[in-house]
Design a protein around this motif. Structure first.
Motif, short mmCIF file in Angstrom:
data_model
loop_
_atom_site.label_atom_id
_atom_site.label_comp_id
_atom_site.label_asym_id
_atom_site.label_seq_id
_atom_site.Cartn_x
_atom_site.Cartn_y
_atom_site.Cartn_z
N ASP A 177 -27.21 -5.06 36.83
CA ASP A 177 -26.57 -6.15 36.09
C ASP A 177 -27.58 -7.26 35.81
OD1 ASP A 177 -24.79 -7.76 34.80
OD2 ASP A 177 -23.70 -8.37 36.60
N PHE A 178 -28.61 -6.90 35.05
CA PHE A 178 -29.61 -7.92 34.71
C PHE A 178 -29.00 -9.00 33.81
CE2 PHE A 178 -33.04 -9.57 31.96
CZ PHE A 178 -33.74 -10.24 32.94
N GLU A 179 -28.04 -8.60 32.97
CA GLU A 179 -27.39 -9.59 32.11
C GLU A 179 -26.66 -10.64 32.95
OE1 GLU A 179 -24.86 -7.98 29.12
OE2 GLU A 179 -24.28 -9.94 28.32
N GLY A 180 -25.91 -10.19 33.95
CA GLY A 180 -25.21 -11.13 34.83
C GLY A 180 -26.19 -12.04 35.55
N LEU A 181 -27.26 -11.44 36.03
CA LEU A 181 -28.28 -12.22 36.73
C LEU A 181 -28.86 -13.30 35.83
CD1 LEU A 181 -30.47 -11.98 39.36
CD2 LEU A 181 -31.90 -11.62 37.35
N LEU A 182 -29.22 -12.89 34.62
CA LEU A 182 -29.86 -13.81 33.68
C LEU A 182 -28.93 -14.98 33.34
CD1 LEU A 182 -32.27 -14.38 31.77
CD2 LEU A 182 -31.22 -12.83 30.11
N LEU A 183 -27.69 -14.63 33.01
CA LEU A 183 -26.75 -15.65 32.53
C LEU A 183 -26.22 -16.54 33.65
CD1 LEU A 183 -27.07 -14.02 29.99
CD2 LEU A 183 -24.59 -13.89 29.76
N ASN A 184 -25.89 -15.93 34.79
CA ASN A 184 -25.17 -16.68 35.83
C ASN A 184 -26.07 -17.24 36.92
OD1 ASN A 184 -22.76 -15.95 34.51
ND2 ASN A 184 -22.76 -13.97 35.57
N ASP A 185 -27.24 -16.64 37.09
CA ASP A 185 -28.14 -17.11 38.16
C ASP A 185 -29.41 -17.74 37.60
OD1 ASP A 185 -26.39 -16.05 40.12
OD2 ASP A 185 -27.32 -14.08 39.92
N LEU A 186 -30.14 -16.96 36.82
CA LEU A 186 -31.50 -17.37 36.47
C LEU A 186 -31.54 -18.59 35.54
CD1 LEU A 186 -34.50 -16.82 36.87
CD2 LEU A 186 -34.38 -15.23 34.94
N ILE A 187 -30.81 -18.51 34.43
CA ILE A 187 -30.86 -19.64 33.49
C ILE A 187 -30.41 -20.94 34.17
CG2 ILE A 187 -29.86 -20.59 31.36
CD1 ILE A 187 -29.99 -17.77 30.16
N PRO A 188 -29.31 -20.93 34.95
CA PRO A 188 -28.96 -22.17 35.65
C PRO A 188 -30.05 -22.66 36.61
CG PRO A 188 -27.08 -20.67 35.63
CD PRO A 188 -28.24 -19.91 35.07
N VAL A 189 -30.68 -21.74 37.35
CA VAL A 189 -31.75 -22.13 38.27
C VAL A 189 -32.91 -22.76 37.51
CG1 VAL A 189 -33.62 -21.18 39.73
CG2 VAL A 189 -31.24 -20.58 40.21
N ILE A 190 -33.29 -22.13 36.41
CA ILE A 190 -34.42 -22.65 35.63
C ILE A 190 -34.08 -23.99 35.01
CG2 ILE A 190 -35.89 -22.21 33.62
CD1 ILE A 190 -36.53 -20.47 36.11
N ASP A 191 -32.89 -24.08 34.40
CA ASP A 191 -32.52 -25.35 33.77
C ASP A 191 -32.37 -26.48 34.78
OD1 ASP A 191 -32.66 -24.50 31.18
OD2 ASP A 191 -30.52 -24.11 30.95
N HIS A 192 -32.06 -26.13 36.03
CA HIS A 192 -31.93 -27.16 37.06
C HIS A 192 -33.28 -27.61 37.59
CE1 HIS A 192 -30.07 -29.47 40.26
NE2 HIS A 192 -30.80 -28.82 41.16
N ASN A 193 -34.22 -26.68 37.67
CA ASN A 193 -35.47 -26.96 38.36
C ASN A 193 -36.67 -27.25 37.46
OD1 ASN A 193 -35.20 -26.49 41.46
ND2 ASN A 193 -33.93 -24.92 40.48
N PHE A 194 -36.54 -26.93 36.17
CA PHE A 194 -37.66 -27.18 35.27
C PHE A 194 -37.20 -28.05 34.10
CE2 PHE A 194 -38.88 -23.63 37.80
CZ PHE A 194 -40.23 -23.82 38.00
#
Lengths: 362, 362
Positions: A227-244
């Motif tokens: 589930d790379f799509e789920g990871l990208l949308l629900n985990d990764l993008i929020p982490v990146i937008d929060h930290n960078f």
């Protein structure tokens, strides 16, 4: 007899250290792009070098000289990065003392053959961006994962600036390290940005394998378990937008990938046009993803800032890429078509990124 | 005959993939800390596993079973990280398919044996800091170099905060990657910081080999050709202070290192007390550096916020460390003395960092 052998062996090791065989093995890339491999192996019976993916053109059997050193010099090898292995008496191993790269589902030897005419992926005396490893917990996989993030030169200096983000994916059997270590993505971007050819941007690279909990093979999950799509949308993008310091807007968020990653860019990108304003497809094609439904549902010329397709002309996927290109043209969907010499190899993807990044977010 | 062999070989590969030998080799760490190594090698004559630095207790010869798989199970191995190699018919290689770590002057196989009672160096569900690779041009070496920088959790969120900096060096034959990949420094710091036991800090890790231009062996320069002090003072500290939100004050700048890096911390730290307010020495001792002259020239209790010494009790350097400790005590110089079980190994240095970081900048 055994003692004699040991004395001889020690002598040969000393000799090896005294010559260019420090570490008991060496790789020398000559100016004519021929490569000499040497391995000290007194008691071995058969050694050969083998390119993976036919990059080095099959097997290169090594010859044993009188002093216990196995040696072979290959014909000239195509410039670029090539996976390979050493086979010792039927056991395939990485070449001793040489760097390895995650490919073919494991750490694998890699050979870099310089191109006399290309410098765009080499480090130069320009400002350099950083590559950060960010560990984060993913709800999708319920594991702690690592993403790599390229931040452009000056990112840490002017703290008021915000940047567009390219999510950039690797191919099958590789991981989040590939675009930096095999692809030299950071040096490509440093060179493009410092020469004013690309807009300073953040590049996020994560592992395209995201096994849902309970997967049989967490490292290489089946298509259903990934589930790379789920990871990208629900985990990764929020982490990146929060930290960078990203620009949190679809217009300034792109998704691209090579091979397997290109298929992910097509499927996830076209399915989430509210999140991604640009899509890059490197050496890949839609496969079983229904792009026609996307053409019907959206005015892609309106929705997409950039749709970029790149292929190597010697890649067997080239004709599928051409089909995609012609289909897009028939539908009147604007896109950039980029083709270059080469097959399904990193040298092609380096050239792809070099062109893609010039067009992104403009 | 040759064809028969090939058919058999292919069959064995298929069998290997079907079992746990995907990639034709496997390493299994059992609950009792015994380790089973398996390698498919139909035509090999002799294989053994060998710990480097005696970590695995000498050679473990593998036995060939009927199906072409070589196998050995070791006795229980000490918890922690251990360098090792596989020797196939006299050729020393890294174990196929396993991660490697830069040590012994080259990429080398590493084995991680969990400690049932220690979790301080493992990643947990806490906030995680990042580890950034920063490329920069060094005037000292006239090369483009890479440093790794740990930034604590939250570094990228509150942009008004500034942090103290620990410069942390590896041992001989290793490089700037070692403290993260072998040492787990980032996870140790995540755990200390999130539990309030350490002050959030930046950790900078660079390569302790800094060959001046014209060195005979740029990768491993001789002592005379190695100007790590010049690199640190003239290149690295300015780059870090320019690019990261550091507190640019000696009180908030520390220098520490293990083994060779500990000797560098003593020599460079004590010689530059205007730059470093704290010094950490891990498994090392002054050697031929004249510390007495430092005792005479400075009131170290005034100058140093922290002087920290750590050793493993089974390390042959332990007695030299004790001498240093006693000498400091005789001179009335305040310091922390830390000793633990273990030799000249990463498990000891993980414990060292865990204690050192608790005391730094307080």
């Amino acid at each position: 007899m055994k003692n004699m052998q040991h004395i001889l062996f020690v002598f040969l090791i000393i000799q090896a250290i005294a010559t260019d065989l420090f570490g008991q093995a060496s790789v020398t890339v000559h100016h004519d792009r021929c490569v000499t491999f040497k391995v000290l192996g007194l008691y071995a019976n058969s050694l050969y070098i083998e390119g993976l993916g036919n990059a080095l053109g099959g097997k290169h059997f090594m010859n044993l000289s009188r002093d216990g050193i196995w040696e072979v010099t290959t014909p000239p090898i195509e410039p670029g990065f090539h996976y390979y292995q050493l086979v010792i008496d039927s056991v395939a191993v990485n070449f001793p003392g040489q760097p390895t790269y995650f490919g073919w589902g494991k750490e694998t030897s890699g050979l870099e053959i310089p191109d006399d005419n290309l410098e765009f992926y080499l480090p130069h005396r320009t400002p350099h961006g950083d590559v950060s490893a960010k560990w984060y917990h993913s709800k999708t996989t319920n594991t702690i994962r690592k993403a790599l993030i390229y931040t452009p030169p000056g990112y840490h200096v002017d703290l008021n600036l915000r940047f567009p983000v390219l999510y950039l994916q690797h191919g099958a059997g590789e991981n989040e390290m590939a675009w930096v270590y095999q692809g030299k993505a950071n040096f490509i971007m440093d060179n493009l940005i410092s020469s004013g050819q690309a807009i300073p941007m953040i590049i996020v690279m994560d592992n395209g394998y995201a096994a849902i909990p309970g997967s049989e093979n967490p490292e290489r999950p089946s298509r259903e378990d990934n589930d790379f799509e789920g990871l990208l949308l629900n985990d990764l993008i929020p982490v990146i937008d929060h930290n960078f310091r990203t620009i949190r807007d679809r217009e300034y968020r792109a998704l691209a990938g090579l091979s397997m990653g290109g298929a992910q860019a097509i499927r996830i990108g076209f399915s989430n046009l509210d999140l991604f304003g640009s899509i890059g497809v490197l050496s890949s094609y839609p496969g079983n993803f229904d792009v026609q439904s996307v053409y019907r549902a959206y005015d892609l010329n309106e929705e997409l800032g950039l749709l970029w397709l790149g292929y190597g002309k010697e890649d067997k996927r080239y004709s599928k890429g051409l089909d995609f290109h012609h289909e897009l043209r028939k539908e009147g969907i604007e896109h950039i078509w980029y083709e270059c010499e080469g097959g399904h190899v990193w040298q092609v993807w380096r050239k792809h990124l070099y062109d893609l990044a010039k067009h992104l977010f403009k």
